[in-house]
Scaffold this active site. Structure first.
Site, PDB file in Angstrom:
ATOM      1  N   ALA A  97       0.868  -1.171   0.000  1.00 39.36           N
ATOM      2  CA  ALA A  97       0.000   0.000   0.000  1.00 39.36           C
ATOM      3  C   ALA A  97       0.904   1.220   0.000  1.00 39.36           C
ATOM      4  O   ALA A  97       2.116   1.097   0.185  1.00 39.36           O
ATOM      5  CB  ALA A  97      -0.899   0.022   1.221  1.00 39.36           C
ATOM      6  N   THR A  98       0.305   2.381  -0.174  1.00 35.81           N
ATOM      7  CA  THR A  98       1.045   3.629  -0.034  1.00 35.81           C
ATOM      8  C   THR A  98       0.168   4.622   0.705  1.00 35.81           C
ATOM      9  O   THR A  98      -1.001   4.799   0.365  1.00 35.81           O
ATOM     10  CB  THR A  98       1.433   4.216  -1.406  1.00 35.81           C
ATOM     11  N   ALA A  99       0.741   5.255   1.716  1.00 36.39           N
ATOM     12  CA  ALA A  99       0.051   6.307   2.458  1.00 36.39           C
ATOM     13  C   ALA A  99       1.041   7.431   2.712  1.00 36.39           C
ATOM     14  O   ALA A  99       2.232   7.177   2.922  1.00 36.39           O
ATOM     15  CB  ALA A  99      -0.500   5.773   3.777  1.00 36.39           C
ATOM     16  N   SER A 144      -0.183  -0.677  -5.192  1.00 39.81           N
ATOM     17  CA  SER A 144      -0.821   0.610  -4.910  1.00 39.81           C
ATOM     18  C   SER A 144      -1.614   1.080  -6.118  1.00 39.81           C
ATOM     19  O   SER A 144      -1.207   0.862  -7.256  1.00 39.81           O
ATOM     20  CB  SER A 144       0.244   1.666  -4.576  1.00 39.81           C
TER      21      SER A 144
END
EC number: 3.4.25.1
Length: 193
Positions: free
Chosen positions: A4-6, A172
C-alpha cells in the site's frame, strides 16, 4: 507485508493524510475500494499501509481509548498522545505484531505527524510516507515539500506522491482517500481517481 502507499503532510494550520485504495496479496487484486485513512478523534487521523484487518482494529481500539482519555482529561487528545497510545499497543504485540505501518497526524495546537512501524517506533516529522510505495512517494515529497505550504498545495503534493507510487508499485492504486485535519476538525476531500 501486504503493500500500500500512504502519505502525511503538514501545512500551515493543518495536516493532510492520504492513501490509495488497492488491496493486493501477491498476484491477486482483492479490492479496489478499501479505506486506509481513519479519523481517530475529531482532530487526529491515521493513514496506514499493511494488513487491512490490523489497520481497522488498531484504529478502532485507539479511537475508543482516545475517547476515554478525553473524558478523563476533559480536553482534546493531541496527535503525540494518540501516537504514543498506538505505539504502546503495537509494542505490546511485538511477538505477534500488527502488520501495519501508520502515519498519525492532526492538529491540537500545532500540526504534527508521527510515523509508526509494526513494533511501535514513533518518529515525528513534517511529512512522511509508508508502505511498499513509500520510496516512490518520498521521491516526490522530498524535493517539493515546503514548510508552511497552503492546504491546496499540500493536497496536490499528496496526490502527486500517491500517484507516483501507483505508477511503479503494483500493490498501490485505484484512487485516493484524503483526510484533511485542521483547527476546525477533520474532513474528507473528494479527489478524482
Amino acid at each position: 507485508m501486504p503493500g500500500a502507499t500512504a502519505v502525511g503532510i503538514t501545512y500551515a494550520g493543518g495536516v493532510i493524510l492520504a492513501s490509495e485504495k488497492r488491496i493486493a496479496y501477491g498476484n491477486f487484486l482483492v479490492s479496489k475500494n478499501t479505506r486506509k485513512t481513519f479519523q481517530i478523534t475529531p482532530y487526529v487521523g491515521a493513514a496506514c499501509a499493511g494488513l487491512v484487518a490490523d489497520m481497522q482494529i488498531l484504529s478502532l481500539q485507539i479511537s475508543a481509548l482516545a475517547k476515554i482519555r478525553k473524558m478523563d482529561l476533559k480536553r482534546d487528545i493531541p496527535p503525540n498522545s494518540v501516537a504514543k497510545m498506538m505505539s504502546n499497543m503495537m509494542y505490546e504485540r511485538r511477538f505477534f505484531p500488527l502488520l501495519t505501518q501508520v502515519i498519525v497526524g492532526g492538529v491540537v495546537g500545532e500540526p504534527a505527524i508521527y510515523t509508526l512501524d509494526s513494533l511501535g517506533s514513533v518518529l515525528p516529522d513534517e511529512y512522511a510516507a509508508v508502505g511498499t510505495g513509500a520510496e516512490m512517494a518520498l521521491g516526490v515529497l522530498d524535493p517539493q515539500f515546503k514548510s508552511g505550504m497552503s492546504e491546496k498545495d499540500a493536497v496536490d503534493l499528496a496526490v502527486r506522491g500517491i500517484r507516483s507510487a501507483a505508477l511503479r508499485d503494483s500493490f498501490s492504486g485505484d484512487g485516493l482517500d484524503i483526510l484533511a485535519l485542521d483547527a476546525n476538525g477533520a474532513r474528507e476531500i473528494a479527489q478524482a481517481a
